[in-house]
Motif scaffolding. Structure first.
Motif, mmCIF file in Angstrom:
data_model
loop_
_atom_site.group_PDB
_atom_site.id
_atom_site.type_symbol
_atom_site.label_atom_id
_atom_site.label_comp_id
_atom_site.label_asym_id
_atom_site.label_seq_id
_atom_site.Cartn_x
_atom_site.Cartn_y
_atom_site.Cartn_z
ATOM 1 N N ASP A 3 -3.769 6.083 4.926
ATOM 2 C CA ASP A 3 -5.056 5.831 4.104
ATOM 3 C C ASP A 3 -6.174 5.985 4.952
ATOM 4 N N ARG A 38 -6.301 -1.063 -2.784
ATOM 5 C CA ARG A 38 -5.633 0.219 -2.676
ATOM 6 C C ARG A 38 -4.531 0.183 -4.021
ATOM 7 N N SER A 41 -0.370 5.830 -3.689
ATOM 8 C CA SER A 41 -0.661 7.390 -3.990
ATOM 9 C C SER A 41 -0.090 7.883 -5.129
ATOM 10 N N THR A 58 -4.365 8.662 -2.396
ATOM 11 C CA THR A 58 -4.501 7.505 -2.083
ATOM 12 C C THR A 58 -5.568 7.208 -3.316
ATOM 13 N N TYR A 60 -8.092 4.064 -4.691
ATOM 14 C CA TYR A 60 -8.856 2.939 -4.284
ATOM 15 C C TYR A 60 -9.645 2.475 -5.493
ATOM 16 N N TRP A 82 -9.846 8.531 -6.462
ATOM 17 C CA TRP A 82 -9.017 9.161 -5.480
ATOM 18 C C TRP A 82 -9.651 9.502 -4.163
ATOM 19 N N ASP A 83 -8.970 9.515 -3.098
ATOM 20 C CA ASP A 83 -9.392 9.711 -1.877
ATOM 21 C C ASP A 83 -10.381 10.919 -1.835
#
Length: 92
Positions: A3, A38, A41, A58, A60, A82-83
């Motif tokens: 992450d 979190r 994924s 990941t 968040y 999303w990341d």
């Protein structure tokens, strides 16, 4: 993949305006919030809709002050992001 962000990190939502589907709400793009959780994924929906085979990314929960997003309000709003939609708030 590890992450990129930890709970408590301040993040900025990218100001992208992609063609096609995105799960990054326009009202938080460009704003800074705090990672509060979190959610594991999951495939990036943008890539799924485009027909590619995305790897996990990941997700968040990011909390924003309503006053920062809309210019008023004493509450907060939390958005799952999303990341790929995020960058460090300090630009690092």
């Amino acid at each position: 993949m590890a992450d990129r962000f930890e709970i408590g990190n301040r993040v900025r939502v990218r100001l992208d305006d992609p063609v096609g589907h995105t799960r990054a709400p326009r009202y938080v793009r460009g704003h800074v919030g705090e990672v509060v959780e979190r959610h594991g994924s999951h495939p990036l929906p943008d890539a799924v809709v485009a027909g590619t085979k995305p790897g996990p990314s990941t997700v968040y929960a990011v909390r924003f002050a309503a006053a920062d997003v809309w210019g008023e309000g004493g509450h907060t709003v939390t958005v799952n992001l999303w990341d790929e939609y995020l960058e460090p708030a300090d630009g690092a």
